[in-house]
Design a protein around this motif. Sequence first.
Motif, mmCIF file in Angstrom:
data_model
loop_
_atom_site.group_PDB
_atom_site.id
_atom_site.type_symbol
_atom_site.label_atom_id
_atom_site.label_comp_id
_atom_site.label_asym_id
_atom_site.label_seq_id
_atom_site.Cartn_x
_atom_site.Cartn_y
_atom_site.Cartn_z
ATOM 1 N N GLN A 65 26.223 97.203 32.665
ATOM 2 C CA GLN A 65 27.388 96.819 31.979
ATOM 3 C C GLN A 65 27.943 95.526 32.206
ATOM 4 O O GLN A 65 28.910 95.244 31.545
ATOM 5 N N LEU A 66 27.886 94.907 33.456
ATOM 6 C CA LEU A 66 28.389 93.422 33.678
ATOM 7 C C LEU A 66 27.747 92.498 32.970
ATOM 8 O O LEU A 66 28.368 91.454 32.645
ATOM 9 N N SER A 67 26.841 92.669 32.341
ATOM 10 C CA SER A 67 26.043 91.645 31.582
ATOM 11 C C SER A 67 25.927 90.411 32.177
ATOM 12 O O SER A 67 26.277 89.362 31.614
ATOM 13 N N LEU A 68 25.556 90.360 33.694
ATOM 14 C CA LEU A 68 25.355 89.187 34.413
ATOM 15 C C LEU A 68 23.917 88.457 33.693
ATOM 16 O O LEU A 68 22.892 89.119 33.517
ATOM 17 N N GLY A 69 24.015 87.106 33.807
ATOM 18 C CA GLY A 69 23.032 86.537 33.552
ATOM 19 C C GLY A 69 22.635 85.980 32.206
ATOM 20 O O GLY A 69 21.512 85.754 31.706
ATOM 21 N N GLU A 70 23.488 86.762 31.355
ATOM 22 C CA GLU A 70 23.193 86.585 29.752
ATOM 23 C C GLU A 70 23.805 85.518 29.285
ATOM 24 O O GLU A 70 24.960 84.966 29.838
ATOM 25 N N PRO A 71 23.231 84.608 28.346
ATOM 26 C CA PRO A 71 24.062 83.346 27.927
ATOM 27 C C PRO A 71 25.465 83.978 27.208
ATOM 28 O O PRO A 71 25.406 84.765 26.569
ATOM 29 N N PRO A 72 26.146 82.829 27.327
ATOM 30 C CA PRO A 72 27.373 83.244 26.583
ATOM 31 C C PRO A 72 27.228 83.181 25.211
ATOM 32 O O PRO A 72 26.250 82.681 24.533
ATOM 33 N N PRO A 73 28.179 83.698 24.184
ATOM 34 C CA PRO A 73 27.790 83.852 22.954
ATOM 35 C C PRO A 73 28.038 82.324 22.144
ATOM 36 O O PRO A 73 28.582 81.374 22.736
ATOM 37 N N ALA A 74 27.298 82.122 21.167
ATOM 38 C CA ALA A 74 27.205 80.794 20.734
ATOM 39 C C ALA A 74 28.514 80.533 20.250
ATOM 40 O O ALA A 74 29.137 81.442 19.233
ATOM 41 N N GLU A 75 28.885 79.292 20.184
ATOM 42 C CA GLU A 75 30.085 78.675 19.629
ATOM 43 C C GLU A 75 29.960 77.845 18.279
ATOM 44 O O GLU A 75 28.806 77.416 18.531
ATOM 45 N N PRO A 76 30.468 77.789 17.531
ATOM 46 C CA PRO A 76 30.171 77.094 16.254
ATOM 47 C C PRO A 76 30.197 75.650 16.592
ATOM 48 O O PRO A 76 30.834 75.106 17.577
ATOM 49 N N GLU A 77 29.358 74.911 15.859
ATOM 50 C CA GLU A 77 29.210 73.488 15.747
ATOM 51 C C GLU A 77 30.478 72.734 15.742
ATOM 52 O O GLU A 77 31.122 73.210 14.689
ATOM 53 N N PRO A 78 30.828 71.886 16.597
ATOM 54 C CA PRO A 78 32.276 71.179 16.238
ATOM 55 C C PRO A 78 32.274 70.442 14.966
ATOM 56 O O PRO A 78 33.296 70.093 14.435
ATOM 57 N N LEU A 79 31.116 69.779 14.737
ATOM 58 C CA LEU A 79 31.232 69.007 13.439
ATOM 59 C C LEU A 79 31.307 69.917 11.908
ATOM 60 O O LEU A 79 31.676 69.664 10.911
ATOM 61 N N ALA A 80 31.035 71.206 12.347
ATOM 62 C CA ALA A 80 30.957 72.355 11.152
ATOM 63 C C ALA A 80 32.489 72.432 10.978
ATOM 64 O O ALA A 80 32.798 72.533 9.374
ATOM 65 N N ALA A 81 33.430 72.395 11.420
ATOM 66 C CA ALA A 81 34.850 72.349 11.167
ATOM 67 C C ALA A 81 35.368 70.900 10.662
ATOM 68 O O ALA A 81 36.476 71.144 10.048
ATOM 69 N N MET A 82 34.727 69.842 10.799
ATOM 70 C CA MET A 82 35.480 68.604 10.190
ATOM 71 C C MET A 82 34.870 68.477 8.670
ATOM 72 O O MET A 82 34.134 69.138 8.461
ATOM 73 N N PRO A 83 35.782 67.473 8.202
ATOM 74 C CA PRO A 83 35.424 67.386 6.649
ATOM 75 C C PRO A 83 34.077 66.491 6.757
ATOM 76 O O PRO A 83 33.620 65.992 7.689
ATOM 77 N N PRO A 84 33.586 66.435 5.471
ATOM 78 C CA PRO A 84 32.302 65.362 5.341
ATOM 79 C C PRO A 84 32.592 64.196 5.912
ATOM 80 O O PRO A 84 33.712 63.553 5.890
ATOM 81 N N LEU A 85 31.572 63.564 6.325
ATOM 82 C CA LEU A 85 31.279 62.374 6.897
ATOM 83 C C LEU A 85 32.028 61.198 6.255
ATOM 84 O O LEU A 85 32.861 60.121 6.556
ATOM 85 N N GLY A 86 31.796 61.178 4.753
ATOM 86 C CA GLY A 86 32.302 60.048 3.950
ATOM 87 C C GLY A 86 33.699 60.395 3.472
ATOM 88 O O GLY A 86 34.401 59.246 2.878
ATOM 89 N N TRP A 87 34.386 61.139 4.032
ATOM 90 C CA TRP A 87 35.738 61.615 3.618
ATOM 91 C C TRP A 87 36.738 60.997 4.846
ATOM 92 O O TRP A 87 36.763 61.526 5.733
ATOM 93 N N LEU A 88 37.709 60.357 4.377
ATOM 94 C CA LEU A 88 38.564 60.069 5.420
ATOM 95 C C LEU A 88 39.857 60.293 4.982
ATOM 96 O O LEU A 88 40.416 60.317 3.952
ATOM 97 N N PRO A 89 40.865 60.800 5.901
ATOM 98 C CA PRO A 89 42.123 61.367 5.420
ATOM 99 C C PRO A 89 43.227 60.125 5.445
ATOM 100 O O PRO A 89 42.968 59.024 5.663
ATOM 101 N N ALA A 90 44.174 60.429 4.364
ATOM 102 C CA ALA A 90 45.033 59.461 3.946
ATOM 103 C C ALA A 90 46.249 59.154 4.625
ATOM 104 O O ALA A 90 46.575 60.201 5.142
#
Length: 90
Positions: A65-90
């Motif tokens: 039940q302690l779940s020692l030695g198991e990898p942490p849950p996968a985190e979303p990629e930081p780039l997935a939350a960002m707008p497309p590369l060609g887009w710049l905020p005004a």
Amino acid sequence: MKVVYEAAHLIDAHLVRHALEDAGIPVFLRGEALVGGLGELPLFGAVQVCVPEIVWPQAREVVQQLSLGEPPPAEPEPLAAMPPLGWLPA
């Protein structure tokens, strides 16, 4: 005494020990005194968490039940939350 968990390091062994003691299971750490004799060299598998054979099945459940030695849950990629590369905020 029967080994219920082989610890990666001393802190890991004490986490398991305290969880088992909280469940009312007596615990013995085999090899705990050997860790200090090696200085700063890492020693893996030297510390074993042991319990009486009669309570081994109950102790095994607590350790699982302690779940020692198991990898942490996968985190979303930081780039997935960002707008497309060609887009710049005004």
